[in-house]
Each structure stands twice: as structure tokens, then as C-alpha cells.
Design a protein around this motif. Structure first.
Motif, PDB file in Angstrom:
ATOM      1  N   ILE A 134       0.884  -1.237   0.006  1.00 46.84           N
ATOM      2  CA  ILE A 134      -0.160   0.074   0.049  1.00 46.84           C
ATOM      3  C   ILE A 134       0.811   1.343   0.078  1.00 46.84           C
ATOM      4  O   ILE A 134       1.686   1.255   0.666  1.00 46.84           O
ATOM      5  N   ASN A 135       0.837   2.036  -1.280  1.00 47.55           N
ATOM      6  CA  ASN A 135       1.737   3.311  -1.180  1.00 47.55           C
ATOM      7  C   ASN A 135       0.738   4.363  -0.549  1.00 47.55           C
ATOM      8  O   ASN A 135      -0.365   4.798  -0.993  1.00 47.55           O
ATOM      9  N   ALA A 136       0.923   4.580   0.725  1.00 46.95           N
ATOM     10  CA  ALA A 136       0.240   5.671   1.530  1.00 46.95           C
ATOM     11  C   ALA A 136       0.709   6.943   1.337  1.00 46.95           C
ATOM     12  O   ALA A 136       1.893   7.235   1.873  1.00 46.95           O
ATOM     13  N   VAL A 137       0.155   7.785   0.869  1.00 47.62           N
ATOM     14  CA  VAL A 137       0.685   9.078   0.470  1.00 47.62           C
ATOM     15  C   VAL A 137       0.383  10.176   1.903  1.00 47.62           C
ATOM     16  O   VAL A 137      -0.669  10.261   2.224  1.00 47.62           O
ATOM     17  N   ILE A 138       1.672  10.393   2.250  1.00 50.14           N
ATOM     18  CA  ILE A 138       1.594  11.459   3.394  1.00 50.14           C
ATOM     19  C   ILE A 138       2.132  12.424   3.161  1.00 50.14           C
ATOM     20  O   ILE A 138       3.252  12.712   2.331  1.00 50.14           O
ATOM     21  N   ASP A 139       1.603  13.470   4.026  1.00 47.17           N
ATOM     22  CA  ASP A 139       2.103  14.993   3.788  1.00 47.17           C
ATOM     23  C   ASP A 139       3.643  15.212   3.735  1.00 47.17           C
ATOM     24  O   ASP A 139       4.085  15.057   4.878  1.00 47.17           O
ATOM     25  N   GLU A 140       4.317  15.622   2.729  1.00 47.42           N
ATOM     26  CA  GLU A 140       5.596  15.666   2.775  1.00 47.42           C
ATOM     27  C   GLU A 140       6.276  16.815   3.701  1.00 47.42           C
ATOM     28  O   GLU A 140       7.574  16.747   3.927  1.00 47.42           O
ATOM     29  N   THR A 141       5.369  17.496   4.297  1.00 44.93           N
ATOM     30  CA  THR A 141       5.673  18.496   5.226  1.00 44.93           C
ATOM     31  C   THR A 141       5.547  17.896   6.892  1.00 44.93           C
ATOM     32  O   THR A 141       6.134  18.659   7.609  1.00 44.93           O
ATOM     33  N   ALA A 142       5.380  16.839   6.788  1.00 53.04           N
ATOM     34  CA  ALA A 142       4.634  16.420   8.078  1.00 53.04           C
ATOM     35  C   ALA A 142       5.925  15.924   9.009  1.00 53.04           C
ATOM     36  O   ALA A 142       5.906  15.676  10.176  1.00 53.04           O
TER      37      ALA A 142
END
Ligand SMILES: Cc1ncc(Cn2c(C)c(CCOP(=O)(O)OP(=O)(O)O)sc2=O)c(N)n1
Length: 568
Positions: free
Chosen positions: A542-550
Motif C-alpha cells: 500500500i503506497n500511503a501518501v503522507i504530507d511531505e511537510t509532516a
């Protein structure tokens, strides 16, 4: 007249397999090549499982976690020199974490190595291995293979478990030996990890210290999980009523939802406790070496450890209890009634409960948010809620933020089900541990991976698909190491050192090998994909897209980064 008397012979190849099977070892994790390809073939032909990997470090990690789960040494088999070196990181990590494993590597002949005559993949592997493992042995004669394997097994699991290196020069494998002599040379290891009982006076001293405690705390380390003394450990916690804190791989010894868990008040209990019982937990960097502001007021420690030299490693230990954890906890339990130890002060328990309530409310507020794109908390809330339905799931976890947040958000309900970066904080254990856990338990595995961490062992997706293992890998994709927002200050073409390809689709990787790929951009999509993948019991990512600023640089370890003068 001469009589041809046929003598039945065998050889080193067969003897290595016979010696492993003679000691109930049925699986080898490795990567073939000169001089051990035929050894792998023979292992399989003789009914052992040979799990072939794409990189020896991952095979070694699989062997190490198999050892941790079973208390029998996991076996990793590699070629010489570069293959051995790739396995050595896993061997060193196993030794650091006290996981029993044996790295068996083919090697060049002594006469060539010792004269440095430039053999194919020449290296003095035994001497290279020695500083990084618990014990290292070399076998030169086929008749010694039985004793060599026995020595390696006993060294790996007795006392403090760890990694052992066994060096098998190529020609040893081809050596022939009369079959009867070979059979007689095999050694079945008896009582490989004998119980080590604590001295009665040590038990009395520990109980006396607890009797005087006003704010006691029990700290459970992964050694307590490894001990497989689950019932006694739970009984000790529940009969004393003392609050407990599990280190990450000790989670699940008691369910994380247990009323006596102090995890949600970790900082408070470490600082305020007056007597701390360490059960298979070492006072190393993970516990701030037992001193400084983390520990606040002076403490008195009871320490249970199998190694006497672990005592006083960082701070004075008032009541050292040396022995195997099962025997030590059993002795404490036996002495409990006679020791007259009262339940902890209601004031202490009340203060912890209040702190737990406050911190749980703060975390709930963070978990309730649903930012777009997801952040670590909303993604982990989604995973937590799905895994609650699978209390026996194996969970692998690595990364920085992904590791730190998952450790406190995903509850464990059973012992020896959480496998992570451990004592070294090493990245790259993910797919090796996942394969080792799936092969050893035969049960589903979920690996929650930072995108950088996943990259260290991601090629093993093919291995997972090849053996059709029930492993679901969730990649927390925030476009980089820790996060994806850093920029190259020169404005040059190269991206910043911590940044990856933006919006990569790791789910497409597993599809290349026949696995199932999911792309999740919301907690609902993530939950649906995870539930479906676990139910299917097939390789999935599962490719879970996470906020890149997080992300935070180095997660909770930011303070370990040396501050360059330029930054001050
Ligand atoms: C073998 C190895 N190499 C490098 C590191 C340094 N490192 C590295 C490279 C980490 C990866 C962090 O990025 P991530 O994407 O996996 O995690 P988060 O996005 O969750 O922060 S965490 C960490 O300590 C390490 N611990 N181990």
C-alpha cells in the motif's frame, strides 16, 4: 586376490545438512553462489526450507528475527567475502539486539588466505567477523562439522543470546568421510540454553527494595519478551499492582490496553518513580543511560539480566538479579507473599492515571484530525483501527517518524509480535524481518515502513511474491528521508540530500512481481486496502501518501544530530 570392499561415504555438504537437521533446524535463509549453491540445493532436497533472498543482509535479518521468535538460532547462508560482508551487518545487529542467529559463509582455503595469494573472493572472514559477533568458529575437517554446528548453536542461544559466525572453507564441503564415522560425529546439543537461577539472597534483596518503594515501576525490555515467560511476567505485574512500561519490542507481553500500562505517562513515571525493576531492559541510550533529566529524582534499580557484567553499566544497581528472566521472575513471584509488599500508593497510581488521561486526550485530538494529504497520525489511526481486529498480527516497523509515532499509536495485544529497528535504531530490517516472521509463524505480517527505510530492502518484494508470503507492506510516502521538502540551497539541479522522486508509486513495484498494489490517499482508502490485503493473505503493498511537510528530522532523535557551527 584383492577383495573390493565398498565403503559407504558421505561428504561435507551432506554432513552440514545432517548436523542442522540433527538439531531440529528446518530452515535456512540465504543467497546462493560459489561455493554454497549446492549446499542450498541439497538442503531443499533433504526436506529443509531454503528461502533465497536478493541481498544477504535481508537473509540475515530474517534469520535473526526467526531466532528471536523461536529461541532457536536462525541460519543465514552466504557466499564468501562480499556475501559474508553483506550478512555481517545483520549478524552484528543480531548480536546487539541479543537475537540468536548463525551466519554460515563459504570461504577461501586457509593456505591461500594466510599467504594472501589473491583467491576468488578472498578474505580472512573469521577475523573480520570476530569483533562483530558473540562467537566465531572455523571448521577444516569434515569430522568436525558436527561439533562445529553444535558449538555454534550453543554459543548463539546460551547466556545472553547473539550472533555466531561459522566459517566453512570451500574444500571442506567436498571432503568425503566414511558414512558411519560421519553419523557418529554428529552432536545433538543438550540443554543449549540452561536455566541460570538467581541467588536467594539476590531475590531477598530485590523484594526488600520493593517493599520500601512508594512509587515503584516495572520496565519490560525485549529480553523479557524473548524469555517466553509470559504468564509469570504478567503475574508479577498484576500481583504486585505495579505500573509497567514496555520497551517497543516488549509491547504485547501484556496488552497495551492493560490498566497498569504506564506507556501514556512514560515521561512522568520515569522521572517520578523511586524504585524501578528492569526486566530484560538495558540502561542504554534508549533509556537515557539511566540518568539525567529523563530520570529526574535519584532512583534505585532492581535489574534482572542474564549477564552479571550488565549491572552498573551506566548507573549503580541497588539489587542486581542475575539469571535467566524466567527463573528470576519466578523466584520473585515465589517470594512475593512472604515479602509483605503492599500495593503501590493510591496517590502514585492516581497521579499516573491523571497523566495518562491528559496525554491520551492530547493524542486523541491529534488522531481525530483528518488533514489532506494524510499525516503520520491520521494514517496510523487508520492502521491501528484495522489491526485491532487482528490481535495476533505480526507487525514490522521502521523509519524515523513512522517508527516513533507507530510505536505509541499502534497497540500490541500479544508478545513477540512487534519487530522493529531495536537497540541500534537500524534502518533496513523491514523486508527481512517481514519474511522471517511470515516464514517462522506462518501468519500474516504487516510492515509499516518509512519510504526511506523501505528503500533499504525493497527488492525483497520479489522474494515475498516468489514464496507467496502473506506480507502487506505499507510505505509511508512523504517524498524523502524524514520529509520531502528540503531544497538544494545552491538552486542547482541536484535535489537536496533528503529528497526522493516526488509522488513515487511504490505500489507499482510489487505489481511487477505479481503482488497486489494499492494507492491510498485517505485514511478510509488506507483502511480498506489494509483490510482487503490481510484478508487476501497474499503479498501486497500500500503506497500511503503522507504530507511531505509532516516529518521531523530524525524523528524524536533530533537532539542526537550534532549542530554545525554554521547553524548556530
Ligand atoms: C542503516 C542505516 N542507515 C541510515 C540510518 C539513518 N536513518 C535514516 C536514513 C532513517 C530513515 C528516515 O526516513 P523514512 O522515510 O524512513 O522515515 P520517516 O518518513 O518516517 O521519517 S531514520 C535513521 O536513523 C539508519 N538509522 N540506519
Amino acid at each position: 586376490m584383492t577383495h573390493n570392499v565398498s565403503v559407504e561415504v558421505t561428504d561435507g555438504f551432506h554432513l552440514v545438512i545432517d548436523a542442522l537437521k540433527h538439531n531440529d533446524i528446518d530452515t535456512i535463509f540465504g543467497l546462493v553462489g560459489i561455493p554454497i549453491t549446492d549446499l542450498a540445493r541439497l538442503a531443499q532436497a533433504e526436506g529443509m526450507r531454503f528461502i533465497g533472498f536478493r541481498h544477504e543482509q535481508n537473509a540475515g535479518n530474517a534469520a535473526a528475527i526467526a531466532g528471536y521468535m523461536t529461541k532457536k538460532p536462525g541460519i543465514c547462508l552466504t557466499v564468501s567475502a562480499p556475501g559474508f560482508l553483506n550478512g555481517l551487518t545483520a549478524l552484528a545487529n543480531a548480536t546487539t539486539n541479543c537475537f540468536p542467529m548463525i551466519l554460515i559463509s563459504g570461504s577461501s582455503e586457509r593456505e591461500i588466505v594466510d599467504l594472501q595469494q589473491g583467491d576468488y573472493e578472498e578474505m580472512d572472514q573469521l577475523n573480520v567477523a570476530r569483533p562483530h559477533c558473540k562467537a566465531a568458529f572455523r571448521v577444516l575437517k569434515a569430522e568436525d562439522i558436527g561439533i562445529g554446528i553444535a558449538r555454534a548453536i550453543r554459543a548463539a542461544v546460551s547466556g545472553r543470546p547473539g550472533g555466531v559466525y561459522l566459517d566453512l572453507p570451500a574444500q571442506l564441503l567436498a571432503q568425503t568421510i566414511e558414512a558411519g564415522h560421519a553419523q557418529r560425529s554428529l552432536v545433538k546439543v543438550i540443554d543449549a540454553a540452561p536455566r541460570q537461577l538467581p541467588a536467594p539472597e539476590s531475590v531477598e534483596r530485590a523484594l526488600a527494595l520493593l517493599k520500601g518503594a512508594k512509587k515503584p515501576l516495572i520496565l519490560l525490555g525485549k529480553g523479557a519478551a524473548y524469555a517466553q515467560a509470559d504468564a509469570d511476567i504478567r503475574a508479577f505485574v498484576e500481583r504486585t499492582g505495579i505500573p509497567y512500561l514496555p520497551m517497543s519490542m516488549a509491547k504485547g507481553l501484556l496488552p497495551d490496553t492493560h490498566a497498569q500500562s504506564a506507556s501514556a505517562a512514560r515521561s512522568f513515571v520515569l522521572a517520578e518513580a523511586d524504585v524501578v525493576v528492569l526486566v530484560g531492559a538495558r540502561l542504554n541510550w534508549l533509556l537515557a543511560h539511566g540518568k539525567g533529566k529523563t530520570w529526574g529524582k535519584p532512583k534505585q534499580f532492581v535489574q534482572i539480566d542474564i549477564a552479571p557484567t550488565e549491572m552498573d553499566s551506566n548507573v549503580a544497581i541497588a539489587a542486581p538479579l542475575v539469571g535467566d528472566i524466567g527463573s528470576c521472575v519466578g523466584a520473585l513471584l515465589a517470594g512475593l507473599d512472604g515479602a509483605g509488599i503492599d500495593k503501590p500508593d493510591e496517590e502514585w497510581l492516581g497521579a499516573i492515571a491523571q497523566r495518562k488521561e491528559q496525554n491520551t486526550a492530547k493524542m486523541a485530538a491529534l488522531l481525530d484530525r483528518n488533514p489532506v494529504p494524510m499525516n503520520f497520525h491520521s494514517a496510523l489511526r487508520s492502521i491501528r483501527d484495522v489491526l485491532k481486529e487482528y490481535p495476533d498480527i505480526n507487525l514490522v516497523n521502521e523509519g524515523a517518524n513512522t517508527l516513533d509515532f507507530a510505536r505509541s499509536i499502534i497497540d500490541q495485544y500479544q508478545p513477540r509480535k512487534r519487530f522493529d529497528s531495536g537497540t541500534w535504531g537500524i534502518m533496513g530490517i523491514g523486508m527481512g524481518f517481514a519474511i522471517g516472521a511470515a516464514v517462522t509463524s506462518g501468519k500474516p505480517v504487516v510492515a509499516v515502513e518509512g519510504d526511506s527505510a523501505f528503500g533499504f530492502s525493497g527488492m525483497e518484494l520479489e522474494t515475498i511474491c516468489r514464496y507467496e508470503l502473506p506480507v502487506t507492506t505499507i510505505v509511508f510516502n512523504n517524498n524523502g528521508v524524514y520529509r520531502g521538502t528540503d531544497v538544494n540551497p545552491t538552486g542547482g539541479k541536484d535535489v537536496a540530500p533528503t529528497v526522493f522522486v516526488k509522488n513515487a508509486r511504490y505500489d507499482k513495484m510489487i505489481e511487477a512481481f505479481g503482488g497486489i498494489g494499492y494507492h491510498a490517499t485517505t485514511p478510509e482508502e488506507l483502511a480498506r486496502a489494509l483490510s482487503e490485503a490481510i484478508a487476501a493473505g497474499k503479498p501486497a503493498l500500500i503506497n500511503a501518501v503522507i504530507d511531505e511537510t509532516a516529518g521531523t528530522e530524525s524523528g524524536r532523535l533530533t537532539n542526537l544530530n550534532p549542530q554545525s557551527a554554521a547553524k548556530k
